[in-house]
Design a protein around this motif. Structure first.
Motif, short mmCIF file in Angstrom:
data_model
loop_
_atom_site.label_atom_id
_atom_site.label_comp_id
_atom_site.label_asym_id
_atom_site.label_seq_id
_atom_site.Cartn_x
_atom_site.Cartn_y
_atom_site.Cartn_z
N VAL A 170 1.21 17.23 0.53
CA VAL A 170 0.69 15.60 1.29
C VAL A 170 1.25 15.62 2.22
CG1 VAL A 170 1.00 12.94 -0.11
CG2 VAL A 170 0.38 14.49 -1.89
N PRO A 171 0.70 14.36 3.16
CA PRO A 171 0.83 14.15 4.55
C PRO A 171 2.07 12.88 4.47
CG PRO A 171 -0.97 13.94 4.67
CD PRO A 171 -1.03 14.82 3.41
N GLY A 172 3.22 13.37 5.25
CA GLY A 172 3.67 12.64 5.04
C GLY A 172 5.80 12.69 5.31
N ASP A 173 6.37 11.34 4.54
CA ASP A 173 7.79 11.79 4.13
C ASP A 173 8.44 11.71 3.08
OD1 ASP A 173 7.59 9.37 4.01
OD2 ASP A 173 9.61 8.56 5.83
N ALA A 174 7.34 12.46 2.18
CA ALA A 174 7.55 11.78 0.86
C ALA A 174 8.67 13.26 0.85
CB ALA A 174 7.04 11.30 -0.21
N THR A 175 9.53 12.93 -0.27
CA THR A 175 10.77 13.77 -0.76
C THR A 175 10.54 13.46 -2.34
OG1 THR A 175 13.50 12.40 -0.54
CG2 THR A 175 11.88 13.87 1.22
N LEU A 176 11.07 15.33 -3.07
CA LEU A 176 11.16 14.70 -4.75
C LEU A 176 12.34 14.95 -4.82
CD1 LEU A 176 9.93 15.36 -6.98
CD2 LEU A 176 10.24 18.35 -6.96
N ILE A 197 1.02 -1.24 0.04
CA ILE A 197 0.18 -0.11 -0.35
C ILE A 197 0.88 0.86 -0.01
CG2 ILE A 197 -1.78 1.22 0.66
CD1 ILE A 197 -3.43 -1.16 2.35
N ALA A 198 2.00 1.24 0.72
CA ALA A 198 2.64 2.18 0.38
C ALA A 198 3.80 3.00 -0.89
CB ALA A 198 3.72 2.43 1.75
N GLN A 199 4.01 1.27 -1.09
CA GLN A 199 4.50 1.88 -2.74
C GLN A 199 2.99 2.42 -3.58
OE1 GLN A 199 7.42 1.72 -4.29
NE2 GLN A 199 6.84 2.10 -6.04
N LYS A 200 2.47 2.12 -3.43
CA LYS A 200 1.40 2.58 -4.09
C LYS A 200 0.53 3.32 -4.28
CE LYS A 200 0.45 -0.85 -6.56
NZ LYS A 200 0.99 -1.33 -8.45
N ARG A 201 1.00 3.93 -2.46
CA ARG A 201 0.68 5.54 -2.37
C ARG A 201 1.93 6.38 -3.57
NH1 ARG A 201 -0.94 4.92 3.63
NH2 ARG A 201 -2.88 4.37 3.62
N LEU A 202 2.83 6.04 -2.80
CA LEU A 202 3.76 6.34 -3.28
C LEU A 202 3.28 6.81 -5.00
CD1 LEU A 202 6.07 8.26 -2.57
CD2 LEU A 202 7.53 6.20 -2.57
N ASP A 203 3.67 5.55 -5.88
CA ASP A 203 3.37 5.61 -7.31
C ASP A 203 1.57 6.74 -7.75
OD1 ASP A 203 4.91 3.03 -7.52
OD2 ASP A 203 3.02 2.25 -7.56
N SER A 204 0.94 6.94 -6.39
CA SER A 204 0.14 7.75 -7.20
C SER A 204 0.27 9.35 -7.02
CB SER A 204 -1.32 7.45 -6.02
OG SER A 204 -1.73 6.70 -5.87
N ALA A 259 10.32 9.94 -3.77
CA ALA A 259 11.00 8.59 -2.62
C ALA A 259 10.35 9.04 -1.15
CB ALA A 259 12.54 8.80 -2.50
N SER A 260 10.71 7.42 -0.73
CA SER A 260 9.88 8.07 1.15
C SER A 260 10.92 5.91 1.49
CB SER A 260 8.67 7.83 0.73
OG SER A 260 8.19 7.88 1.90
N THR A 261 10.75 6.36 2.94
CA THR A 261 10.94 5.25 3.85
C THR A 261 10.21 4.67 4.03
OG1 THR A 261 13.33 6.28 4.14
CG2 THR A 261 13.33 4.96 5.43
N TRP A 262 10.19 2.77 3.99
CA TRP A 262 8.20 2.93 4.22
C TRP A 262 9.18 1.97 6.49
CZ3 TRP A 262 8.52 -2.86 5.72
CH2 TRP A 262 7.13 -3.09 6.05
N HIS A 263 8.31 2.09 7.34
CA HIS A 263 8.52 1.26 8.50
C HIS A 263 7.53 0.58 8.56
CE1 HIS A 263 11.92 3.81 8.78
NE2 HIS A 263 11.45 5.27 9.22
N GLU A 277 11.08 4.15 -4.16
CA GLU A 277 11.23 5.39 -5.11
C GLU A 277 9.64 4.83 -6.29
OE1 GLU A 277 14.43 6.87 -6.13
OE2 GLU A 277 14.54 6.27 -8.24
N ALA A 278 9.12 5.75 -6.63
CA ALA A 278 8.39 5.87 -7.88
C ALA A 278 8.86 6.89 -9.00
CB ALA A 278 6.82 6.02 -7.05
#
Length: 141
Positions: free
Chosen positions: A90-96, A41-48, A112-116, A131-132
């Motif tokens: 977008v809330p979260g720790d995603a970076t451009l 789910i985290a990867q799909k959110r990052l893809d979106s 990119a983001s880091t999943w825990h 990464e997406a």
């Protein structure tokens, strides 16, 4: 002698360690499945998010008029500005990671983001890098 033989072959109570072992195994499998589902789910959110940032980046065009014709031209700065605004909203720790316009009509964005893991599990690594990338073309050509 028969009392000793009876005591050695007696199997009373031997099911308890087996049941405990299966219970521990079942809990470990459940934890691993929950973590794998959350990672998916985290990867799909990052893809979106990458798709949304690329779409916004393709709207960061400048109109160029040549005689009677007008065309949209994307610049790296325009794509980066629009994509950064979407990622920041977008809330979260995603970076451009990157936002560019390689050919002037296509916006290419990487986030990119880091999943825990949501549950503690010694079988699942902590801190998986995700990464997406996405591309989008401007509608005006």
């Amino acid at each position: 002698m028969t009392a000793l033989r009876k005591r050695i072959t007696d199997e009373d109570g031997s099911i308890l360690p087996l049941m405990l072992g299966y219970a521990v195994l079942a809990i470990a499998v459940i934890f691993a499945c929950v973590c794998a589902t959350d990672l998916y789910i985290a990867q799909k959110r990052l893809d979106s998010l990458a798709d949304a940032a690329a779409l916004a980046g393709s709207d960061g065009f400048a109109l160029v008029v040549e005689g009677e014709n007008a065309r949209a031209v994307l610049s790296d700065a325009g794509v980066h500005e629009q994509a950064a605004a979407v990622v920041a909203a977008v809330p979260g720790d995603a970076t451009l990671v990157s936002a560019e316009a390689p050919d002037g009509v296509t916006a290419r964005v990487t986030v990119a983001s880091t999943w825990h893991p949501p549950l503690f599990s010694p079988f699942v690594p902590d801190g998986v890098a995700l990464e997406a990338s996405a591309t989008s073309r401007t509608a005006l050509r």
